[in-house]
Structures are given as structure tokens and as C-alpha cells.
Motif scaffolding. Structure first.
Motif, PDB file in Angstrom:
ATOM      1  N   GLN A  46       0.823  -1.204   0.000  1.00 42.10           N
ATOM      2  CA  GLN A  46       0.000   0.000   0.000  1.00 42.10           C
ATOM      3  C   GLN A  46       0.860   1.258   0.000  1.00 42.10           C
ATOM      4  O   GLN A  46       0.490   2.269  -0.615  1.00 42.10           O
ATOM      5  N   GLY A 109     -12.184   2.278  -0.603  1.00 41.73           N
ATOM      6  CA  GLY A 109     -11.949   0.861  -0.357  1.00 41.73           C
ATOM      7  C   GLY A 109     -13.120   0.174   0.309  1.00 41.73           C
ATOM      8  O   GLY A 109     -13.306  -1.039   0.159  1.00 41.73           O
ATOM      9  N   PRO A 113     -14.737  -2.423  -2.941  1.00 43.15           N
ATOM     10  CA  PRO A 113     -13.631  -3.285  -2.496  1.00 43.15           C
ATOM     11  C   PRO A 113     -13.044  -4.188  -3.580  1.00 43.15           C
ATOM     12  O   PRO A 113     -12.019  -4.822  -3.346  1.00 43.15           O
ATOM     13  N   SER A 114     -13.651  -4.263  -4.756  1.00 42.98           N
ATOM     14  CA  SER A 114     -13.230  -5.213  -5.782  1.00 42.98           C
ATOM     15  C   SER A 114     -11.933  -4.792  -6.466  1.00 42.98           C
ATOM     16  O   SER A 114     -11.853  -3.696  -7.049  1.00 42.98           O
ATOM     17  N   ARG A 115     -10.935  -5.655  -6.436  1.00 41.68           N
ATOM     18  CA  ARG A 115      -9.682  -5.382  -7.140  1.00 41.68           C
ATOM     19  C   ARG A 115      -9.909  -5.312  -8.646  1.00 41.68           C
ATOM     20  O   ARG A 115      -9.371  -4.427  -9.331  1.00 41.68           O
ATOM     21  N   TRP A 117     -12.567  -4.453 -10.288  1.00 41.04           N
ATOM     22  CA  TRP A 117     -13.237  -3.192 -10.649  1.00 41.04           C
ATOM     23  C   TRP A 117     -12.216  -2.075 -10.789  1.00 41.04           C
ATOM     24  O   TRP A 117     -12.212  -1.322 -11.775  1.00 41.04           O
ATOM     25  N   HIS A 118     -11.346  -1.942  -9.801  1.00 46.89           N
ATOM     26  CA  HIS A 118     -10.366  -0.859  -9.813  1.00 46.89           C
ATOM     27  C   HIS A 118      -9.382  -1.012 -10.973  1.00 46.89           C
ATOM     28  O   HIS A 118      -9.011  -0.013 -11.617  1.00 46.89           O
ATOM     29  N   VAL A 177      -3.884  -0.164  -6.718  1.00 44.52           N
ATOM     30  CA  VAL A 177      -5.193  -0.696  -6.337  1.00 44.52           C
ATOM     31  C   VAL A 177      -5.181  -1.156  -4.878  1.00 44.52           C
ATOM     32  O   VAL A 177      -6.161  -0.966  -4.155  1.00 44.52           O
ATOM     33  N   ALA A 178      -4.077  -1.735  -4.425  1.00 41.57           N
ATOM     34  CA  ALA A 178      -3.985  -2.145  -3.021  1.00 41.57           C
ATOM     35  C   ALA A 178      -4.133  -0.933  -2.098  1.00 41.57           C
ATOM     36  O   ALA A 178      -4.782  -1.010  -1.044  1.00 41.57           O
ATOM     37  N   GLN A 181      -7.819   0.110  -2.179  1.00 39.07           N
ATOM     38  CA  GLN A 181      -8.620  -0.829  -1.383  1.00 39.07           C
ATOM     39  C   GLN A 181      -8.429  -0.600   0.112  1.00 39.07           C
ATOM     40  O   GLN A 181      -9.315  -0.899   0.913  1.00 39.07           O
ATOM     41  N   GLY A 182      -7.271  -0.088   0.487  1.00 40.81           N
ATOM     42  CA  GLY A 182      -6.985   0.164   1.896  1.00 40.81           C
ATOM     43  C   GLY A 182      -7.598   1.447   2.423  1.00 40.81           C
ATOM     44  O   GLY A 182      -7.553   1.701   3.631  1.00 40.81           O
ATOM     45  N   ASP A 184     -10.202   2.738   3.745  1.00 41.95           N
ATOM     46  CA  ASP A 184     -11.441   2.352   4.430  1.00 41.95           C
ATOM     47  C   ASP A 184     -11.418   2.979   5.819  1.00 41.95           C
ATOM     48  O   ASP A 184     -10.750   2.494   6.725  1.00 41.95           O
TER      49      ASP A 184
END
Length: 206
Positions: A46, A109, A113-115, A117-118, A177-178, A181-182, A184
Motif C-alpha cells: 500500500q 476501499g 472493495p473489488s480489485r 473493478w479498480h 489498487v492495493a 482498497q486500503g 477504508d
């Protein structure tokens, strides 16, 4: 000549007051601040993704600071609760942003949350939203004749697929993307938390 002295004193007084209110007081307020309970530190991946976020200039179109309900309908837009100062303890440099050409990403995120999708959205935003004005980042991806073991293949509508081969994500795309997603910040905040806009949370003195 006699007027220069009081004007000089007034100018210095204004400068001192501004320094006190805009530099010293905020520094005292946040000194020793700890992270909001529930805030997770960034992983190594991240952190690499955050470096990509900074280098790609995402901050110029996206903010990371939902406003409180008394300032804007950000919560109604699904962007999450108002941010507080301790949400940014791990951010160097912060990415608050000043423009919202795109949506706020403080909680992206949590809501997306979908990898996959991003990754699709990064490669070609109009593959998801045909009205999007966001630029694509195809240089974060690679066109291959066939996927190798461990490759992450991007799912694309037929009009955006290459005539031959597959599009796979480069490490830079996976890292970015990680990081996304983080993002949040759906955890609750303590009632004494200081909002990043200078106000305290509801119920606290302002």
C-alpha cells in the motif's frame, strides 16, 4: 515618517497573530496525536501504491476529506463520515485535495472493495462509466500474447479488448489498487476527535 513606525508595528502584530493562529496553535493541538482507533497502518504494498497515487497526480481531481453534514452532503453521496485529524496520522504527505472533479476517495476501499473493478477502471474508466472524463492509465498495464502464471488479467468489455492477446496489470497497477482498497475509514471515531476542518465532533465545544 512618523506613520511608518505604527504601520510597521501593526504589520508585525498581524504577522505574529497569523503565525500564532495558523502555525503554532495547530501544531500544539496535534502534537502527540495518535491514530484514530481502528486506523490500520499501510502495508508495504500500500505504501508503494500510495507513492503511485502521489506520482500520478490523483490528488488534483480527488479529495480525501469528507465534510460534516453541516457543511456538505458528502455522507448522502456515500463518501462516509466526516474525516478527523487523527485519520491522517500515517500520511506523509497528506492527500486531502482541493478539487472534486472526481468523487472523494477517503472511503473508496469500503464502497468499492473489488480489485478487478479498480483495475478495469484504471485501465479504461469508460469501460465502466461511459460518461467518465477520467484519463486511463494504460502504461500501468501490459499487453501480452497470453497470460503467464501469476498474471492478473484485466476484464474488459468487448469494445475495449485488444484484437489479440490479453491485458495484464503491472506491479505498479496492483500496488495502486492495493492502496485504494486500503482507503477504508468506516470505523467510528472518539467523541473528542478533532475534525480536519478545525471543528470538533458534534457535542463537543466549537
Amino acid at each position: 515618517m512618523n506613520r511608518l513606525v505604527p504601520l510597521g508595528i501593526l504589520a508585525l502584530a498581524i504577522l505574529a497573530f497569523a503565525t500564532l493562529m495558523l502555525v503554532i496553535a495547530p501544531a500544539v493541538q496535534i502534537r502527540g496525536m495518535t491514530a484514530t482507533p481502528g486506523l490500520k497502518p499501510y502495508t508495504e504494498q500500500q505504501m508503494r501504491g500510495r507513492a503511485q497515487y502521489v506520482s500520478q497526480g490523483c490528488v488534483y481531481c480527488h479529495s480525501q476529506q469528507p465534510r460534516s453534514v453541516d457543511q456538505a452532503p458528502d455522507a448522502e453521496r456515500g463518501w462516509g463520515r466526516a474525516s478527523v485529524a487523527s485519520d491522517y496520522v500515517n500520511d506523509r504527505p497528506h492527500q486531502l485535495g482541493t478539487m472534486r472533479t472526481g468523487p472523494d476517495l477517503f472511503n473508496v476501499g469500503a464502497r468499492l472493495p473489488s480489485r478487478d473493478w479498480h483495475l478495469t477502471h484504471l485501465y479504461q474508466p469508460r469501460a465502466i462509466f461511459d460518461w467518465s472524463i477520467m484519463p486511463g492509465y494504460p502504461y500501468l498495464f501490459e499487453l501480452k500474447a497470453r497470460a503467464a502464471p501469476g498474471d492478473v488479467v484485466i476484464s474488459l468489455p468487448s469494445q475495449y479488448r485488444p484484437d489479440t492477446g490479453v491485458v495484464v496489470a503491472r506491479p505498479e497497477a496492483l500496488d495502486l489498487v492495493a492502496y485504494l482498497q486500503g482507503l477504508d475509514h468506516s470505523y467510528p471515531v472518539p467523541p473528542t476527535a478533532v475534525r480536519d476542518d478545525g471543528y470538533s465532533e458534534p457535542g463537543e465545544p466549537r
